[in-house]
Scaffold this active site. Structure first.
Site, short mmCIF file in Angstrom:
data_model
loop_
_atom_site.label_atom_id
_atom_site.label_comp_id
_atom_site.label_asym_id
_atom_site.label_seq_id
_atom_site.Cartn_x
_atom_site.Cartn_y
_atom_site.Cartn_z
N HIS A 193 -0.35 -9.69 -10.62
CA HIS A 193 -0.71 -10.67 -11.64
C HIS A 193 -2.23 -10.67 -11.76
O HIS A 193 -2.93 -10.94 -10.80
CB HIS A 193 -0.21 -12.07 -11.27
CG HIS A 193 -0.49 -13.09 -12.35
ND1 HIS A 193 0.51 -13.61 -13.16
CD2 HIS A 193 -1.64 -13.68 -12.76
CE1 HIS A 193 -0.02 -14.47 -14.01
NE2 HIS A 193 -1.32 -14.52 -13.79
N CYS A 194 -2.71 -10.34 -12.95
CA CYS A 194 -4.16 -10.45 -13.20
C CYS A 194 -4.34 -11.40 -14.38
O CYS A 194 -4.32 -12.61 -14.22
CB CYS A 194 -4.78 -9.09 -13.44
SG CYS A 194 -3.94 -8.07 -14.65
N VAL A 195 -4.51 -10.87 -15.58
CA VAL A 195 -4.53 -11.72 -16.77
C VAL A 195 -3.12 -12.23 -17.07
O VAL A 195 -2.93 -13.36 -17.51
CB VAL A 195 -5.10 -10.94 -17.96
CG1 VAL A 195 -4.99 -11.73 -19.24
CG2 VAL A 195 -6.57 -10.60 -17.68
N CYS A 196 -2.15 -11.40 -16.81
CA CYS A 196 -0.74 -11.77 -16.98
C CYS A 196 0.05 -11.05 -15.91
O CYS A 196 -0.48 -10.22 -15.16
CB CYS A 196 -0.24 -11.40 -18.37
SG CYS A 196 -0.32 -9.61 -18.69
#
Length: 426
Positions: free
Chosen positions: A282-285
């Protein structure tokens, strides 16, 4: 006589909100113009700050909650709430880059501090398991601002033709399209029907009476620390192991938070609060089974477009020099503010591109060994799996079927959302 039951009074219909009104977090009607009224927590915090007294963390949280609730813009049928996390990049990034273009030393300090601040904010939100739009806003606004500087400062110098400008613009549009695809459903596991849920609960009860079975997987893996125990540390107590019937059907996990049986390689995302099929990270999404290909495409197009834009800019402000030489030695670039701003934006783009290139390399390695980033972190934490090149490559040995087969499986992700290949059976 029996008392006659009174009919429930009909609730009065709420009056429609005007464009500047909204319902606050306390359920009361409020107005945008009253955003500075009744700020007791803010007044108390300012008084303690003026008198050199420490401000309690609870007071700071109340102030931030109040600000985020009152920060709204007028809209049809009620003012819309603005996420406060998207605002810092819109104001701070142009200011920092313009300050960095004043002098070489200022540029070194600012460009060094920006990644440090971004990492600090990432670990702060990741530790609190908070959803934030800061990084999405930072990424999108960085793309827009770099493109704006390119149009305003580089194109008028006359060394970038219409063909090159059109090619760079197409690259930017492709990045936005790939990001849009990557933001779609990564493969969320929805709650099953009530009958299925009851069946899952009975399976859990039955298996708890029988006791857990020792899984078969990577050599040396066990229930206490093996790779087949795919639940992270904070989910171990709430997620007992369950079996999906016979050994031929493999083993599955019961997620106590989502109340469902999740298949092999599925994880519960702490930030999104839902299980994701074949979750990578999980980063931006969330990146999972359904959007992993779009994520890789977005990284690839971004790297190609960014390198092309950096090359065009350096070729314009540092003529008669190679790109690599101009990046480290461009005499007289700070004599002109326009060239200095372009040079500062080039170095900012280089830092972002280098970070994305590292992530892209790790993703290519993981795909080649058919392992997700979540499984890599689990293997490193439990000290299992084969580590190559000082830990850059981690082979868990569970799903690796060879380079070509691994990439073939990755190329078919999401085409059969309910079908699992044989190598995904634990």
């Amino acid at each position: 006589m029996k008392p006659v039951k009174k009919t429930k009074a009909e609730e009065p219909e709420l009056e429609p909100l005007c464009c500047c009104e909204y319902i606050d977090r306390n359920g009361e009607k409020n107005h945008v113009a009253a955003c500075l009224c009744d700020c007791q927590d803010l007044d108390e915090g300012c008084d303690r700050w003026i008198t050199c007294k420490s401000v309690q963390p609870e007071t700071c949280e109340k102030i931030m909650d109040t600000i985020s609730d009152r920060l709204r813009i007028p809209w049809l049928r009620g003012a819309k709430k603005v996420n406060i996390s998207i605002l810092p990049p819109l104001f701070l990034l142009p200011v920092f880059l313009r300050v960095a273009s004043w002098h070489f030393l200022l540029g070194a300090v600012v460009l060094t501090s920006l990644p440090v601040l971004a990492l600090w904010y990432y670990y702060l939100t990741h530790r609190r398991k908070e959803q934030t739009l800061f990084f999405l806003s930072l990424g999108l606004f960085s793309l827009g601002y770099m493109y704006y500087v390119f149009l305003q400062e580089v194109v008028p110098k006359g060394r970038v033709g219409p063909t090159r400008l059109a090619l760079l613009s197409c690259g930017l549009l492709l990045i936005l399209f790939a990001l849009y695809r990557a933001k779609k459903n990564p493969g969320y596991l929805r709650n099953p029907a009530p009958n299925d849920r009851a069946l899952s609960g009975s399976q859990v009860e039955c298996l708890n009476r029988k006791g857990p079975e020792k899984p078969k997987g990577f050599p040396g893996a066990d229930l206490s620390g093996g790779l087949n125990n795919r639940a992270p540390k904070d989910e171990t107590k709430d997620s007992p192991r369950t079996s999906a019937g016979s050994p031929a059907k493999g083993k599955e996990d019961w997620c106590a938070k989502c109340q469902l049986v999740r298949p092999a390689r599925a994880w519960h995302c702490r930030i999104c609060g839902i299980c994701v099929r074949r979750m990578d990270h999980h980063c931006v999404c969330c990146v999972g089974e359904s959007n992993h290909q779009a994520f890789i495409l977005a990284l690839l197009v971004f790297l190609l477009t960014s390198v092309y834009g950096i090359t065009l800019t350096l070729d314009t402000i540092c003529t008669d020099r190679s790109v690599f030489t101009a990046l480290f030695y461009c005499p007289g670039v700070y004599a002109n503010y326009s060239s200095a701003l372009c040079f500062t934006c080039v170095w900012y783009s280089v830092i972002i591109t280098g970070s994305m290139a590292y992530i892209f390399l790790i993703q290519l390695i993981n795909i080649s060994y058919n392992v997700t980033e979540r499984e890599v972190q689990q293997a490193l934490r439990q000290k299992t799996g084969r580590r190559l090149l000082c830990g850059l490559i981690v082979d868990t040995g569970q799903y690796n079927r060879g380079f070509l087969r691994n990439w073939h499986q990755f190329s078919t992700l999401g085409t059969h959302p309910f079908h699992h290949p044989a190598e995904d059976i634990v």
